[in-house]
Design an enzyme around this catalytic site. Structure first.
Site, PDB file in Angstrom:
ATOM      1  CE1 TYR A  51      81.035  67.215  97.600  1.00 53.19           C
ATOM      2  CE2 TYR A  51      79.661  65.368  96.912  1.00 53.19           C
ATOM      3  CZ  TYR A  51      80.684  66.257  96.665  1.00 53.19           C
ATOM      4  OH  TYR A  51      81.384  66.185  95.494  1.00 53.19           O
ATOM      5  CG  LEU A  52      75.081  65.895 103.548  1.00 56.99           C
ATOM      6  CD1 LEU A  52      73.726  65.223 103.626  1.00 56.99           C
ATOM      7  CD2 LEU A  52      74.922  67.406 103.424  1.00 56.99           C
TER       8      LEU A  52
END
Length: 919
Positions: free
Chosen positions: A878-879
């Site tokens: 997600y990052l």
DNA sequence: GTCCTGACTTAGCATCCGCGTT
DNA sequence: AACGCGGATGCTAAGTCAGGAC
């Protein structure tokens, strides 16, 4: 074939010669050396933290603990691997060559002829699981079911609000509602996201349901440079001034966790969560024809609304708290109706869509050589897959009613699969045992002496297995090494593929061995036998001109050979547990193919940044829409945005009963007046999501209204499913789907926290800042892990040490006092005299010991804090790695402090990002 | 519009491995 | 050397979502 295989492996071997890490291969700029080590110095304008008005009430943990803190919990590597999927057979390639006629439709353990004998955690049937359709309808039944009375009240409420207010200008309604809210709960930030969200107060330009013809996506697009092909602009965006909006956040998680639910949570609780009734009946398809969902939408004017600077990029979860500001806040309209060519996003065909996907968002992602429409590769060479070794019977006899039993190797193999799981939690699951016994019985035969699992004693096999494990552990380092090398030798040729002339790692080249299915949560198929996969089950995908991999099992052949360059899988077989699903063999996460799509994913979510304000304004407006479908879409989108919920596809009855946003049941969301929603459900992997969130009043009322006339197991959003939701989202931004919000909120949270909270200090301190931000994201995404078995021992060990040090500290203080009076120190606890020191020396010792104690206290706190939080998942998925890389460069933190080897390889594409990059 | 298929990403847990400590 | 621990890696289950057929 043999010849071909020879050639093949030879080719591979040649390439193998290069020792270079495969990883950075296609990355233009990435060098073997970490570019970050020599970090560009650049002063970073550090932002000051205000308050991180965020609140995630976190949840879970097997033993009910609930904790959080920071400390690096490291990261897992990702492997592209086999994955399942529904479907009978991947699309047939015209060029497919039947390598073997055998197409045994997996003899999967059939329908378990399960006798109901054993108690099994079957879903509790919900008395009335049929969602009623309209609120009006429902009021008729309002006397049924448990929720009735409260629902009545809710209805009342709704009637008051909704019906009466529907005609009022939205703004007036909302601001009224909000100010109430704000005064009542000004500082209440129950969870993840804290308070009432801002979209409400955004100035609205116009609210007519008119401009339907304009693609919504273009309506929302604000920034001139936003848009489908914005990756470039994004990249150049890097230096744009960061708005001060963030500054109000800053409180620590702890502070924020005000409303953390007091319940102790368990991961995958059995039957204690309201997800349950999660009706056994498949949800009827919606569609009462009441309203087109996608057609006519959002009545927001095309112009973008203002306020650009303020909150757009703040994750809604953070913005919540600031909320409630006057509606008219700046109006420095930056409107621009950039018409987005949404048509270019429309799929014309699968292939063309793929092509779009490839090129659309990322500026620097080079087209793969020869890639055209939907083409993923031009040449593909690999050696197929490797099979697990055949079963070797051990001959250890299990007992039945106390007597040794003879088993055939096949029977013994399955018995052993069960025996080795004797010390797992599955033994407490009747369904597991029942499914196992049903499948094993098929192998034992009807007449076999073994009839009842209760009379079986597997301990001899279990103990044998433990001994084997022990033996393995006891092997000398050399033996282990030799073994490893042997294995490597066997596997080497399968480990990589050559894609368009470049060597890439293969993610999962090993065929899954047989075993008992370990479904998570209360999976109805847990314990079923996952039979052995044979070459005749496997379809190979390979370049037309590449040699077909030799089938490693003599006398066997592959099921089929394909040459489909529009897909990335190298092989697949049907999942024996669910034959209509597939297990794929893909390239590893470090491959450029994966890297490319990773980058596209992040580019897309960056694009959301430019649309988010319009989107929030639109759904805020629709909270009060008269069209129930629209209202549901609005509320669902709000929840997805604010709470980072997953979309929530429908699930079959033969899967675990879990939900996402669209599949939330009435019982999963409890409205607690005046405006708190209490969530409690099992999400992906049966991880419990428990959260109490303060929401905007219109949302609260809408939820109350959606519940009217329904029972606990009914769908909250009965007019909605993921395809409708995503179709709607696509109208708002090209390519937008529910999951993009998760990525967006995760990445923007990291970006903002890093920039707000990095304040100099040494590398260690900066790493702590990173971990703190990482933890925040993990909490938002509800990434959990089970508490390790040794956790409590570890904590008590730490406590002991701390106590011991404290004792020492006391002694030192006494010594200091005595030294000041010129007296010699007392004898140590061992009775020996201590060295006579001057007061300064004692003080130094005291300081050292105090520091030691403090460090241990911190370690303890961190450990406790992170015991249920999994940091790795967000880092991997997600990052946006460019945020991390750029931050490392700006702050001279070696990237290796944050990314391990696997992540460095996976994110090779991000390594050359400019230090000024912002998400 | 719905259902189904197919392909891919996301996820937590298990196991391995290396390192510091005893 | 044994032990304990945490991080890295491996494994595979469980999601999402697009697109085609009907």
């Amino acid at each position: 074939m043999a010849v071909q295989a020879c050639v093949n492996s030879k080719m591979m071997d040649e390439i193998d010669d290069d020792d270079e890490p495969i990883v950075f291969k296609r990355s233009k700029t990435a060098s073997k050396q970490n570019p970050l080590n020599s970090a560009t110095k650049k002063s970073s304008s550090q932002m000051h933290a205000g308050q991180s008005g965020k609140q995630v009430s976190e949840v879970r943990s097997p033993n009910g603990q609930n904790s959080i803190s920071q400390k690096a919990k490291p990261v897992q590597s990702t492997k592209a691997s086999l994955v399942k999927s529904p479907a009978a057979s991947p699309k047939v390639s015209s060029s497919s060559v039947k390598a073997s006629p055998a197409v045994s439709p997996s003899a999967s353990p059939t329908k378990a002829s399960i006798s109901s004998a054993k108690a099994s955690p079957v879903k509790s049937p919900v008395a009335n699981s049929k969602p009623s359709t309209s609120a009006a309808d429902q009021s008729k039944h309002s006397s049924q079911q448990n929720t009735t009375s409260s629902l009545k009240e809710e209805k009342q409420l709704i009637n008051d609000s909704e019906d009466s207010e529907d005609d009022k200008p939205l703004i007036s309604r909302l601001s009224a509602g909000l100010s109430k809210q704000s005064s009542n709960h000004a500082d209440r930030r129950p969870n993840t996201s804290g308070l009432g969200s801002p979209p409400v107060q955004k100035p609205r330009v116009k609210c007519e349901d008119s401009d339907d013809e304009i693609p919504l996506s273009s309506k929302f697009q604000l920034k001139p440079n936003a848009g489908p092909s914005t990756s470039k602009s994004h990249d150049f965006d890097e230096n744009k001034p960061k708005s001060p909006k963030l500054q109000q956040n800053g409180s620590t998680m702890k502070d924020n966790r005000i409303k953390k639910s007091s319940t102790v949570l368990n991961k995958r609780p059995v039957g204690e969560v309201k997800s349950s009734s999660q009706s056994p009946i498949k949800r009827p398809k919606l569609n009462d024809g009441s309203s087109p969902i996608v057609g006519k939408q959002v009545s927001v004017k095309a112009e973008k609304k203002v306020n650009e600077e303020d909150e757009d990029n703040v994750p809604i979860s953070q913005r919540m708290k600031k909320s409630i500001t006057p509606v008219n806040k700046s109006s420095s309209a930056k409107q621009k109706v950039t018409k987005v060519v949404s048509s270019s996003f429309k799929k014309t065909s699968k292939k063309s869509k793929k092509a779009v996907k490839k090129s659309k968002y990322s500026k620097s992602s080079k087209m793969l050589p020869g890639s055209g429409e939907g083409q993923k590769w031009t040449t593909l060479i690999h050696n197929g897959v490797i099979f697990p070794p055949p079963y070797k019977p051990h001959g250890v006899k299990m007992l039945y009613k106390g007597q040794k039993v003879d088993l055939t190797p096949e029977q013994e193999e399955v018995a052993t699969m069960f025996a080795v799981m004797l010390d797992t939690d599955y033994m407490n699951k009747p369904k597991f045992k029942e499914n196992f016994m049903n499948d094993w019985r098929k192998i034992l035969g009807k007449k076999h002496v073994i009839q009842r699992l209760e009379d079986c004693d597997f301990t001899p096999i279990y103990e044998w297995h433990q001994k084997e494990k022990e033996k393995k552990k006891q092997m000398s380092a050399e033996e282990k090494k030799a073994l490893r090398e042997e294995k490597l030798k066997q596997e080497e040729k399968y480990m990589s593929a050559i894609v368009d002339g470049l060597k890439e790692k293969v993610g999962n080249f090993r065929v899954e061995p047989p075993g008992l299915f370990r479904g998570r949560g209360e999976h109805p198929k847990m314990g079923k036998l996952k039979r052995r996969i044979q070459p005749r089950d496997i379809t190979i995908n390979i370049g037309k001109d590449a040699p077909i991999p030799e089938c490693p099992i003599p006398g066997e052949r592959w099921k089929e050979i394909r040459h489909d360059n529009t897909v990335t899988w190298l092989a697949f077989w049907n999942d024996p547990i669910n034959p209509k699903e597939f297990k794929y063999v893909f390239l590893a996460a470090s491959s450029s193919l994966k890297g490319q799509s990773d980058k596209e994913k992040y580019e897309k979510s960056r694009m959301l940044k430019d649309y988010i304000q319009g989107i929030r304004a639109a759904y805020t407006k629709d909270f009060a829409s008269k069209d129930i479908t629209r209202r549901q879409i609005a509320v669902a989108t709000y929840l997805i945005d604010k709470l980072a919920l997953r979309a929530g596809n429908e699930k079959d009855d033969d899967e675990a009963d879990t939900v996402g946003c669209c599949t939330l049941k009435v019982e999963n969301v409890e409205p607690m007046p005046p405006n708190i929603l209490k969530f409690d459900f099992l999400g992906k992997d049966s991880i419990r999501y428990q959260n109490e969130v303060e929401v905007e009043l219109p949302v609260f009322k809408a939820i109350q209204q959606f519940r009217i006339g329904k029972s606990g197991g009914d769908d909250l959003f009965d007019k909605l499913d993921t395809s409708k939701l995503n179709a709607h989202l696509k109208e708002l931004m090209p390519g937008l789907t529910a999951k993009v919000f998760r990525t967006y909120n995760a990445s923007i949270t990291l970006d903002e926290m890093l920039n707000r909270e990095t304040k100099g200090g040494d590398v260690t301190e900066k790493v702590v800042v990173y971990q703190h931000a990482n933890k925040e994201v993990a909490i938002i995404c509800n990434h959990q892990r089970t508490v390790s078995k040794s956790h409590s021992t570890q904590i008590s060990r730490l406590n002991e040490k701390i106590e011991e040090l404290k004792g020492i500290l006391d002694g030192l203080r006494t010594d200091l006092a005595r030294a000041k009076k010129g007296k010699p120190p007392l004898k140590g606890s061992d009775g020996k005299p201590k060295k006579n020191l001057n007061p300064e020396a004692w003080e130094r010792k005291i300081a050292q010991t105090t520091a030691k104690i403090e460090k241990m206290e911190r370690d303890k706190e961190t450990k406790e804090d992170l015991k249920t939080v999994a940091l790795g998942t967000s880092k991997i998925n997600y990052l946006d790695p460019r945020i991390t890389v750029a931050w490392c460069k700006r702050h001279e933190v070696p990237i290796e402090k944050i990314f391990n080897k696997s992540l460095l390889a996976k994110f090779a594409w991000a390594m050359d990002v400019s230090p000024s990059f912002r998400f």
